[in-house]
Scaffold this active site. Structure first.
Site, short mmCIF file in Angstrom:
data_model
loop_
_atom_site.label_atom_id
_atom_site.label_comp_id
_atom_site.label_asym_id
_atom_site.label_seq_id
_atom_site.Cartn_x
_atom_site.Cartn_y
_atom_site.Cartn_z
N ASP B 21 1.06 -1.20 0.20
CA ASP B 21 -0.14 0.45 -0.18
C ASP B 21 0.76 1.42 -0.44
O ASP B 21 1.80 1.29 0.99
CB ASP B 21 -0.81 -0.45 1.34
CG ASP B 21 -2.04 1.10 0.83
OD1 ASP B 21 -1.64 2.32 1.19
OD2 ASP B 21 -2.64 1.09 2.15
N HIS B 23 0.01 4.25 -0.08
CA HIS B 23 -0.58 6.02 0.17
C HIS B 23 -0.14 6.93 1.31
O HIS B 23 0.47 7.21 2.16
CB HIS B 23 -1.81 5.74 0.60
CG HIS B 23 -2.95 5.44 -0.03
ND1 HIS B 23 -3.52 3.65 -0.38
CD2 HIS B 23 -3.69 5.51 -0.84
CE1 HIS B 23 -4.45 3.87 -0.94
NE2 HIS B 23 -4.73 4.88 -1.21
#
Lengths: 400, 154
Positions: B21, B23
């Site tokens: 991930d 982000h």
């Protein structure tokens, strides 16, 4: 009197030695019945005599390097950082121990050259206790260095004789700090080389420090693109008589280590085609694909018992395959490389005198098909004239 | 709150984004907000594996582990939390918090929060804004002060 820029570069390996002058490079198989210096002077005496002691630069990996055991608090930080620094300093790792489980580990019977103790950032003391001293009291070692959190240093120093305390290799942001430990290990390696009876005599012909070969090769890596058609990321394989060294672009690993250098090194201590031949064969026998590779190369396992040029060639091909396996997810060792992202594979050392590009590409393609199920084909580059070592040695000589 | 913001407790927090991930903006905001509230933050960044979170807590002596996730991948990793944490002998008192978007697709907090608590988290913030989540952490710490803070007399 030699000209100012003329240097004689000598590399002493476990099986061969190489001598490089500005005009030529020669390689000789070592005569193990002679001292290294006698053998060198017998085969290259005229060349050596042409140079002044200050223009002769020697490196050696002939003693196989130092061994270390690392005791740290976690795999992802302290042990990983210390392992990385040790490999890049040319040290071989015998074992790494997670401190919380130290009582479950067996005690290595061999003499350890250096024990490294590491763990915790400086604001997090209390990582080590009596269990560390109990373990060390049963261990045979020559040197011990502490590079962990500052508060525990006094406790460990009070209990462990001859402990060298250096600054923490983990900073307050959990980043690696290489300098102090790397310098310490490199110096220790040099002292070890100097202390070897065989190598000691080489100081009769040079007034310069004798350095570990991997340390010298490391100097050439940033300059590779100037001399070879190499595309990043790449790996450099040096399959020797006793050990195999792999230098790799850091782009090939998903790592939490942030350092300035673009390459790292790993060594497989018992993977070589002469001194470590039996160990290589043992590794091959325990790899289910090695048998298929032998079939692919149209030989049987009887080749292990042969001592011929053909057998050496096959063993070298096997060594390539086994090293790639050890660097892949199939047989994960210290690092797993993203081999599908690798664009070039560079070979140096004695292997380039025995195998041609076709032989090597055949094995590399076999590896990618069988282990990674891919037709990926990194470009094979052969350093047939030992340019990598020469560049590194010249760079290093410039700095001296 | 003022005393808290001045870092009166001076607690260490390991944070980062779990799994595959990337982000990074949310991660950076988390870092800034925690720092502003007086925590000492060890930000492992994006793409962090569960072992790295626990290992970082051991190396730093952190009292709090705050995992964030935005692509919903956390669920796959969170199932291993109890088993992995049990291997560490010094993390029994570690406060475990997770926040962000904790499921793939739609999902409601009533179902998700108990599930993650069952995975071993003390605090679960599914689709809760950052400041509210950090207020929840402070309330939790006031109700359950870590042992290190009790012994230091804070």
């Amino acid at each position: 009197m030699s000209a100012q820029n003329d240097k004689l570069l000598i590399d002493i390996g476990s099986t061969y030695f190489k001598v490089s002058t500005p005009e030529s490079i020669e390689q000789h198989f070592r005569d193990f019945n002679k001292q290294i210096l006698d053998d060198l002077m017998h085969k290259c005496g005229d060349t050596v005599k042409r140079f002044d002691a200050q223009d002769i630069h020697i490196c050696s990996s002939a003693n196989g390097g130092l061994s270390t055991l690392i005791i740290g608090t976690t795999q992802s930080y302290s042990l990983k950082y210390a392992t990385n620094i040790a490999f890049n300093a040319g040290i071989n790792i015998i074992d790494s121990i997670v401190f919380q489980d130290i009582e479950d580990y067996s005690i290595p019977s061999d003499l350890i050259d250096v024990v490294i103790i590491v763990g915790g950032i400086d604001s997090n003391g209390g990582q080590f206790d009596q269990r560390l001293m109990n373990y060390l009291s049963k261990l045979q070692y020559s040197n011990v260095v502490y590079v962990g959190n500052a508060p525990d240093a006094a406790l460990v120093k009070a209990a462990v004789d001859k402990l060298v305390v250096l600054p923490n290799i983990i900073d307050d942001r959990l980043h690696i700090v290489e300098t102090h430990l790397k310098d310490y290990l490199t110096n220790l390696y040099q002292q070890d080389i100097e202390g070897k009876e065989d190598i000691k005599h080489l100081y009769e012909i040079t007034s310069n420090q004798i350095y570990p070969t991997p340390y010298v090769v490391n100097k050439s890596l940033p300059l590779m693109h100037d001399f070879f058609s190499v595309t990043d990321p790449f790996i450099l394989l040096d399959i020797g008589g006793a050990t195999t060294d792999v230098h790799y672009s850091k782009d090939l690993v998903s790592d939490n280590i942030v350092t300035e250098q673009g390459h790292d090194r790993i060594v497989f201590k018992k993977l070589g085609v002469f001194k470590s031949r039996q160990s290589l064969i043992f590794t091959a026998e325990n790899n289910e694909f090695a048998y298929e590779l032998l079939m692919h190369l149209k030989v049987t396992e009887n080749i292990y018992n042969e001592h011929s040029e053909k057998a050496t060639r096959i063993l070298m091909q096997l060594a390539i395959f086994l090293v790639l396996c050890k660097m892949s997810h199939y047989r994960p060792a210290y690092v797993t490389l993203k081999l599908l992202a690798m664009n070039s594979i560079v070979f140096t050392g004695g292997i380039t005198k025995v195998l041609n590009t076709e032989d090597i590409e055949d094995v590399v393609a076999f590896f990618y098909r069988k282990i990674l199920n891919s037709d990926h084909k990194p470009v094979t580059v052969l350093d047939t004239h030992y340019d990598i070592w020469t560049i590194g040695a010249k760079e290093h000589a410039k700095c001296q | 709150m003022a005393g808290w913001i001045q870092g009166a407790w001076n607690m260490k927090v390991v944070t980062g984004v779990i799994g595959n991930d990337i982000h990074v903006v949310a991660n950076r905001l988390m870092d800034l907000s925690l720092t502003a509230r007086g925590y000492e933050v060890f930000n492992l960044g994006v793409n962090t594996y569960l072992e790295e979170f626990f290992d970082a807590a051991v190396e730093t002596g952190a009292e709090i582990l705050l995992i964030s996730s935005l692509n919903g991948e956390a669920e796959g990793w969170a199932r291993e939390v109890k088993m992995l944490k049990a291997k560490y002998k010094s993390l029994d008192d570690l406060i475990m918090m997770i926040g962000g978007n904790l499921t793939v697709g739609s999902g409601n907090a009533e179902a998700i929060v108990p599930r993650y608590k069952n995975y071993g988290f003390d605090l679960v913030c599914h689709q809760v804004d950052l400041n509210t989540g950090l207020d929840m952490l402070e309330d939790y710490l006031k109700a359950h002060p870590p042992r290190s803070q009790e012994t230091s007399g804070a």
